[in-house]
Design an enzyme around this catalytic site. Structure first.
Site, PDB file in Angstrom:
ATOM      1  N   HIS A  39      -1.240  -1.323  -4.366  1.00 53.19           N
ATOM      2  CA  HIS A  39      -2.498  -1.059  -3.654  1.00 53.19           C
ATOM      3  C   HIS A  39      -2.607   0.445  -3.391  1.00 53.19           C
ATOM      4  O   HIS A  39      -1.747   1.041  -2.725  1.00 53.19           O
ATOM      5  CB  HIS A  39      -2.533  -1.845  -2.341  1.00 53.19           C
ATOM      6  CG  HIS A  39      -3.831  -1.727  -1.606  1.00 53.19           C
ATOM      7  ND1 HIS A  39      -4.937  -2.495  -1.918  1.00 53.19           N
ATOM      8  CD2 HIS A  39      -4.206  -0.930  -0.569  1.00 53.19           C
ATOM      9  CE1 HIS A  39      -5.941  -2.173  -1.104  1.00 53.19           C
ATOM     10  NE2 HIS A  39      -5.520  -1.222  -0.279  1.00 53.19           N
ATOM     11  N   MET A  71      -9.277   7.939   0.056  1.00 51.26           N
ATOM     12  CA  MET A  71     -10.161   8.266   1.195  1.00 51.26           C
ATOM     13  C   MET A  71     -10.765   9.654   0.999  1.00 51.26           C
ATOM     14  O   MET A  71     -10.076  10.561   0.535  1.00 51.26           O
ATOM     15  CB  MET A  71      -9.353   8.271   2.490  1.00 51.26           C
ATOM     16  CG  MET A  71      -8.625   6.963   2.750  1.00 51.26           C
ATOM     17  SD  MET A  71      -7.642   7.090   4.248  1.00 51.26           S
ATOM     18  CE  MET A  71      -6.788   5.514   4.203  1.00 51.26           C
ATOM     19  N   ASP A 114      -6.487  -6.669   4.252  1.00 51.11           N
ATOM     20  CA  ASP A 114      -5.928  -5.313   4.295  1.00 51.11           C
ATOM     21  C   ASP A 114      -6.003  -4.734   5.697  1.00 51.11           C
ATOM     22  O   ASP A 114      -7.095  -4.539   6.236  1.00 51.11           O
ATOM     23  CB  ASP A 114      -6.722  -4.438   3.304  1.00 51.11           C
ATOM     24  CG  ASP A 114      -6.166  -3.031   3.173  1.00 51.11           C
ATOM     25  OD1 ASP A 114      -5.104  -2.736   3.742  1.00 51.11           O
ATOM     26  OD2 ASP A 114      -6.823  -2.233   2.470  1.00 51.11           O
ATOM     27  N   SER A 116       0.848  -1.199   0.000  1.00 49.46           N
ATOM     28  CA  SER A 116       0.000   0.000   0.000  1.00 49.46           C
ATOM     29  C   SER A 116       0.878   1.241   0.000  1.00 49.46           C
ATOM     30  O   SER A 116       1.603   1.502   0.966  1.00 49.46           O
ATOM     31  CB  SER A 116      -0.910   0.012   1.221  1.00 49.46           C
ATOM     32  OG  SER A 116      -1.456   1.306   1.359  1.00 49.46           O
ATOM     33  N   HIS A 153      -8.426   0.946  -4.005  1.00 45.53           N
ATOM     34  CA  HIS A 153      -9.338   0.683  -2.878  1.00 45.53           C
ATOM     35  C   HIS A 153     -10.036   1.994  -2.520  1.00 45.53           C
ATOM     36  O   HIS A 153      -9.442   2.880  -1.919  1.00 45.53           O
ATOM     37  CB  HIS A 153      -8.496   0.150  -1.706  1.00 45.53           C
ATOM     38  CG  HIS A 153      -9.274  -0.079  -0.445  1.00 45.53           C
ATOM     39  ND1 HIS A 153      -8.658  -0.301   0.774  1.00 45.53           N
ATOM     40  CD2 HIS A 153     -10.612  -0.141  -0.196  1.00 45.53           C
ATOM     41  CE1 HIS A 153      -9.582  -0.472   1.714  1.00 45.53           C
ATOM     42  NE2 HIS A 153     -10.772  -0.375   1.155  1.00 45.53           N
ATOM     43  N   ASP A 165      -4.894   3.510  -1.962  1.00 44.20           N
ATOM     44  CA  ASP A 165      -5.982   3.806  -1.025  1.00 44.20           C
ATOM     45  C   ASP A 165      -6.522   5.211  -1.231  1.00 44.20           C
ATOM     46  O   ASP A 165      -5.795   6.189  -1.039  1.00 44.20           O
ATOM     47  CB  ASP A 165      -5.460   3.695   0.410  1.00 44.20           C
ATOM     48  CG  ASP A 165      -5.198   2.258   0.807  1.00 44.20           C
ATOM     49  OD1 ASP A 165      -6.137   1.443   0.741  1.00 44.20           O
ATOM     50  OD2 ASP A 165      -4.052   1.944   1.183  1.00 44.20           O
ATOM     51  N   MET A 191     -12.325   4.180  -0.469  1.00 46.20           N
ATOM     52  CA  MET A 191     -13.014   4.354   0.814  1.00 46.20           C
ATOM     53  C   MET A 191     -13.768   5.671   0.722  1.00 46.20           C
ATOM     54  O   MET A 191     -13.437   6.663   1.384  1.00 46.20           O
ATOM     55  CB  MET A 191     -11.978   4.350   1.953  1.00 46.20           C
ATOM     56  CG  MET A 191     -11.415   2.958   2.217  1.00 46.20           C
ATOM     57  SD  MET A 191      -9.842   2.964   3.095  1.00 46.20           S
ATOM     58  CE  MET A 191      -8.748   3.137   1.703  1.00 46.20           C
ATOM     59  N   MET A 246     -11.340  -6.096   5.389  1.00 43.18           N
ATOM     60  CA  MET A 246     -10.608  -5.114   6.199  1.00 43.18           C
ATOM     61  C   MET A 246     -10.305  -5.743   7.556  1.00 43.18           C
ATOM     62  O   MET A 246     -11.221  -6.142   8.280  1.00 43.18           O
ATOM     63  CB  MET A 246     -11.451  -3.848   6.414  1.00 43.18           C
ATOM     64  CG  MET A 246     -11.550  -2.892   5.243  1.00 43.18           C
ATOM     65  SD  MET A 246      -9.994  -2.266   4.557  1.00 43.18           S
ATOM     66  CE  MET A 246      -9.094  -1.701   5.993  1.00 43.18           C
TER      67      MET A 246
HETATM   68  C1  DX5 Z   1      -6.405   1.449   5.594  1.00 43.51           C
HETATM   69  C2  DX5 Z   1      -5.968   1.123   4.181  1.00 43.51           C
HETATM   70  C3  DX5 Z   1      -4.853   0.160   4.137  1.00 43.51           C
HETATM   71  C4  DX5 Z   1      -3.584   0.670   4.790  1.00 43.51           C
HETATM   72  C5  DX5 Z   1      -2.818  -0.525   5.261  1.00 43.51           C
HETATM   73  O1  DX5 Z   1      -7.586   2.140   5.590  1.00 43.51           O
HETATM   74  O2  DX5 Z   1      -7.047   0.545   3.447  1.00 43.51           O
HETATM   75  O3  DX5 Z   1      -4.586  -0.281   2.813  1.00 43.51           O
HETATM   76  O4  DX5 Z   1      -2.789   1.437   3.922  1.00 43.51           O
HETATM   77  O5  DX5 Z   1      -1.714  -0.080   5.992  1.00 43.51           O
HETATM   78  P1  DX5 Z   1      -0.989  -1.032   7.045  1.00 43.51           P
HETATM   79  O6  DX5 Z   1      -0.499  -2.243   6.285  1.00 43.51           O
HETATM   80  O7  DX5 Z   1       0.128  -0.172   7.536  1.00 43.51           O
HETATM   81  O8  DX5 Z   1      -1.991  -1.414   8.104  1.00 43.51           O
HETATM   82 ZN    ZN Z   2      -6.504  -0.436   1.455  1.00 40.10          ZN
END
Ligand code: DX5
Ligand code: ZN
Length: 215
Positions: free
Chosen positions: A32, A36, A174, A7, A65, A34, A67, A136
């Protein structure tokens, strides 16, 4: 052997090109990414322009991903930015079936993510339509949190559901994945491991990816 999806949330954004190059030289399978929105989750990360740039650096699979609420508004933009897999949250999608059809009709693989409180059997009616389920194993919004142990039970249940139905749907896990728990996660039935801090904050990220891959 699991697929490894580092990620980029945990990468050094000032050195993003170098971080992408490092992943290209590593055994990582997917990038990956993310996204948000500060609404579905209590944090804001990065968006479409950054993903467009990351896309230019790699031929590996870009696993986005989302969110965010109302992901249907942006699905086409993420396709144009270069997403190969687009994952939406079941909790953000009252018309999930429509979201899945939209993603597939745009030519991307469809993923559905579930939060820690969401049971795996809520996926029953869409499982055969999707390419990836993202479990998750922390509450989404932040990197660097601790793995929620109950996630192991959810992975096992989902593995059984997928195998019983004879499907090829991948299980991606994840949040809080590390060298200490990765084997247990893979043994429970995970196909893809997302790892942020475990990779990017390690002394030798390529070696860490190699170790995760060879568990
Ligand atoms: C959290 C993200 C993850 C995050 C994982 O909301 O969806 O992908 O980046 O990070 P680690 O591996 O550090 O928990
Ligand atoms: Zn993620």
């Amino acid at each position: 052997m699991p697929l490894i999806a580092p990620s980029l949330l945990a990468s050094n954004f000032l050195k993003l090109a170098d971080e992408c190059q490092m992943l290209n030289e590593s055994e990582a399978d997917w990038f990956h990414l993310d996204v948000m929105d500060g609404r579905f989750v209590p944090n804001i990360s990065y968006g479409i322009p950054i993903i467009e740039q990351i896309r230019k650096t790699t031929s590996k699979i870009c696993d986005v991903h989302l969110m965010i609420v109302e992901p249907e508004k942006f699905a086409e933009d993420f396709k144009k930015a270069g997403a190969d897999i687009l994952t939406v949250h079941i909790e953000a999608c009252p018309h999930l079936h429509r979201n899945i059809q939209q993603i597939k009709s745009l030519g991307m693989q469809a993923g559905v993510a579930i939060n820690p409180h969401t049971p795996v059997n809520s996926l029953l009616e869409v499982l055969s339509d999707i390419d990836v389920v993202l479990i998750m194993s922390v509450n989404p919004g932040f990197g660097g949190q601790s793995f929620i142990p109950h996630s192991i039970e959810k992975i096992k249940q989902l593995r059984k559901m997928i195998d019983d139905a004879g499907l090829k749907t991948k299980i991606e896990v994840d949040g809080g994945v590390s060298l200490d728990n990765a084997k247990q996660i893979v043994d429970a039935g995970a196909d893809v491991l997302v790892a942020g801090n475990a990779v990017f904050k390690s002394a030798d990220p390529k070696q860490t990816i190699h170790q995760l891959k060879s568990l």
